[in-house]
Write an enzyme that holds these catalytic residues in place. Sequence first.
Site, PDB file in Angstrom:
ATOM      1  N   ASP A 186      13.625  39.242  59.705  1.00 54.13           N
ATOM      2  CA  ASP A 186      12.998  40.572  59.665  1.00 54.13           C
ATOM      3  C   ASP A 186      13.320  41.429  60.885  1.00 54.13           C
ATOM      4  OD1 ASP A 186      11.641  40.195  57.202  1.00 54.13           O
ATOM      5  OD2 ASP A 186      10.196  38.916  58.221  1.00 54.13           O
TER       6      ASP A 186
ATOM      7  N   HIS B   3       9.362  31.402  63.744  1.00 52.73           N
ATOM      8  CA  HIS B   3       9.469  30.920  62.371  1.00 52.73           C
ATOM      9  C   HIS B   3       8.887  29.524  62.289  1.00 52.73           C
ATOM     10  CE1 HIS B   3      11.191  29.856  58.477  1.00 52.73           C
ATOM     11  NE2 HIS B   3      11.256  31.168  58.285  1.00 52.73           N
TER      12      HIS B   3
END
Length: 427
Positions: free
Chosen positions: A360, A303
């Site tokens: 996700d 991320h």
Amino acid sequence: MTDHVILTYAGNHYRLPVVTGSAGEQAIDISRLRAETGLITLDAGFANTGSCRSAISYLDGEKGILRYRGIPVEQLAECSTFKETAYLLINGELPSQKALTRFSVLLNDHSLVHEDMKIFYQSFPRSSHPMGILSAMVNALRSFYPELQRLEEEIDITVTRLLSKVRTMAAMSYKISRGHTVVYPRPDLTYCANFLNMMFDSPVRPFEIDPDVVKALNVFLILHADHEQNCSTAAVRVVGSARVNLYTAISAGIAALWGPLHGGANQAVIETLSEVAQSGTLDRVLARARDPKDPFRLPGFGHRIYRTYDPRARIMKRMAHVLLDKLRISDPLLDVARRLEEIALKDAYFIDHHLYPNVDFYSGIVLRAIGIPTNMFTVMFAIGRLPGWIAQWKESMDDPDWKLCRPRQVYTGPNERPYVPIEDRPS
Ligand code: CMC
């Protein structure tokens, strides 16, 4: 705490103000930099650039903290509903009972989609990706519903119209893609139950609403509801800054979300886990992820902001286990995901690069358990992110400092040179 920094350039000293946010993070205000020094800043991917002041969500990537309007996402996932969280994000406060009832009435009143829009769905090739369809359909809403005026009440209506219709449009696209009859929204159902009913009810097999599935969908959507200045939100703000209508700005956000580095990762995760399950080994996927020459990135890991475990992934993982247990589903992909996470978290490459599961990684397992087809996963992310996009768009419209978004560049092409007629160019 210092309130400016001194920049020394070409023998001169410049005082640049430092702005401090409510949680203590600090930024150098460079808005006068070019005017005073002739310099601009260069920051690929805006990794180090704050584009706005925002009071909507707070994210601490080092500590793994996410709050919406100050409230920890863990508490919202535990106690709130998606509808209430959407209200919180858009309006800044949790609703009173009266405000929530009014919001529900508006959502219900605006839940139908113009019948003429059905024709559009039928014109897309059957193989079209639902995200492409959704982006086009949201943009098309502008032609069916009047231009937003800057009156508070009209904004309310456009906002609820969008929140309600996107949900209906997503379910319609699924039904039409399967050649099934469209199921209309029902006034007696909650936001999430209504969506599930529109997706799965059929004239020959009435859909039974399972409260555990409704709860799981609420949590899924809450976890996706906002995430400060991510790629799709930045797209909404940038496109919105040209003062286009809200539908078009949101349609740009949906287009950005579709990418596999962003929301499209949830579909890519399941595809990767399925590949591993089929091949029976994690080695190939891990080797590709570690290989600097291979452009492959392990979807669901890493991320831009989080340097630790994504707090949303922690909740999603727990929910995947709880839901599968409650529904008595055994999904082999959950085992693959768990093994992959276990190995990755001990792997030197992943440790050195601060790569942890993101939102996700487990979300697809939850969606599969709910019955959502893989190519609809990113649409589910879009439904969830919608309140965040709307809140960010609204905030930008009300910001007295807001300007047309127009970055600069450092030009690296050829300097001035003459036009050469075609007969004089080398063959
Ligand atoms: N697998 C393998 N290596 C990775 C990964 C990954 N998933 N993510 C980052 N890296 C490596 C990257 O190769 C680079 O290595 P090096 O410095 O040796 O060249 C380093 O980590 C830094 O990567 P970066 O591209 O500079 O980092 P970024 O902040 O631009 O990337 C990201 C963030 C999300 C695009 C990236 O982690 C990624 O591609 N992840 C996979 C896609 C994904 O899961 N996306 C969903 C993000 S969360 C939901 C959302 O908000 O959309």
